[in-house]
Design a protein around this motif. Structure first.
Motif, PDB file in Angstrom:
ATOM      1  N   HIS A 119       0.787  -1.207   0.071  1.00 18.03           N
ATOM      2  CA  HIS A 119       0.067  -0.006   0.027  1.00 18.03           C
ATOM      3  C   HIS A 119       0.770   1.287  -0.072  1.00 18.03           C
ATOM      4  O   HIS A 119       0.532   2.196  -0.649  1.00 18.03           O
ATOM      5  CB  HIS A 119      -0.859   0.083   1.063  1.00 18.03           C
ATOM      6  N   PRO A 165      -4.551  -0.302  -0.856  1.00 17.98           N
ATOM      7  CA  PRO A 165      -4.472  -1.292  -0.082  1.00 17.98           C
ATOM      8  C   PRO A 165      -5.087  -2.657  -0.484  1.00 17.98           C
ATOM      9  O   PRO A 165      -5.992  -2.720  -1.011  1.00 17.98           O
ATOM     10  CB  PRO A 165      -5.497  -0.862   1.171  1.00 17.98           C
ATOM     11  N   ALA A 176      -7.360  -3.523   3.769  1.00 14.49           N
ATOM     12  CA  ALA A 176      -8.436  -2.427   3.365  1.00 14.49           C
ATOM     13  C   ALA A 176      -9.396  -3.157   4.676  1.00 14.49           C
ATOM     14  O   ALA A 176     -10.308  -1.887   5.119  1.00 14.49           O
ATOM     15  CB  ALA A 176      -9.136  -2.694   2.171  1.00 14.49           C
ATOM     16  N   ASP A 234     -10.860  -0.363   7.511  1.00 10.23           N
ATOM     17  CA  ASP A 234     -12.139  -0.082   7.571  1.00 10.23           C
ATOM     18  C   ASP A 234     -12.588  -0.413   9.079  1.00 10.23           C
ATOM     19  O   ASP A 234     -13.340   0.376   9.594  1.00 10.23           O
ATOM     20  CB  ASP A 234     -13.071  -0.890   6.535  1.00 10.23           C
TER      21      ASP A 234
END
Length: 198
Positions: free
Chosen positions: A54, A60, A65, A69
């Motif tokens: 990344h 990502p 990811a 999140d």
């Protein structure tokens, strides 16, 4: 209510993960019994390659990811790192480098660190606290540092308990947390109007 735990320990088993688990247990213990706490642990050791990708590509991978999140969507965060060269680990810093700059704004964060000696105990104040303050997180007053000789000591257990209680309080829904503050914010216009009536 979602609590995310970020652990940057590299070994298995890891004292960093052990501290993270104990902080998590203390937080859950002090949470209202009617509130269900969902805990998600992010092991940075497992995401090292994705974090590097990344940083280089700007995109990502899927697992990273999901971790980013999770952190952004949490009501509270526990972040624990081992001490390397007198500061947080590069892996720990790299993860928060790729996190969205607004993801931690106003979020209560409990910081912790582990090291081989008590000489590094101020790492929470000179490295971790400024990092999370820069990210506009609500960094809790009690930070927990655990040196090798601290395990099994009463002082460490007391700090863990106090820190967990603080995080549980700040994660509480506003309706529950408001009475604990001890005061009510009254807008200036309303105060002025009350004076005019008298």
């Amino acid at each position: 209510m979602k609590l995310v735990v970020v652990s940057a320990g590299l070994s298995v088993p890891s004292s960093t993960r052990l501290l993270a688990d104990r902080l998590t247990a203390a937080t859950a213990h002090h949470t209202d019994v009617e509130v269900e706490v969902e805990v998600e642990v992010v092991e940075l050791r497992d995401l090292a390659t994705e974090i590097a990708q990344h940083l280089v590509t700007g995109f990502p991978p899927v697992r990273l990811a999901a971790a980013l999140d999770a952190v952004a969507g949490a009501q509270g965060l526990i972040a624990v790192t081992p001490v390397f060269s007198g500061s947080y680990s590069g892996l720990f810093k790299s993860f928060f480098d790729v996190l969205d700059k607004d993801a931690l704004t106003g979020k209560p964060v409990l910081i912790g660190a582990t090291g081989g000696t008590a000489r590094h105990s101020l790492v929470t104040e000179h490295a971790l606290r400024p990092l999370f303050s820069y990210l506009r997180a609500l960094v809790l007053p009690t930070a927990v540092y655990a040196a090798s000789e601290d395990w099994g000591e009463e002082g460490l257990a007391a700090r863990i308990t106090r820190a967990g209680a603080e995080l549980a309080r700040f994660m509480a829904p506003e309706s529950e947390a408001a009475p604990a503050s001890g005061f009510e914010v009254v807008p200036f216009e309303q105060q002025l109007a009350a004076l005019r009536v008298e």
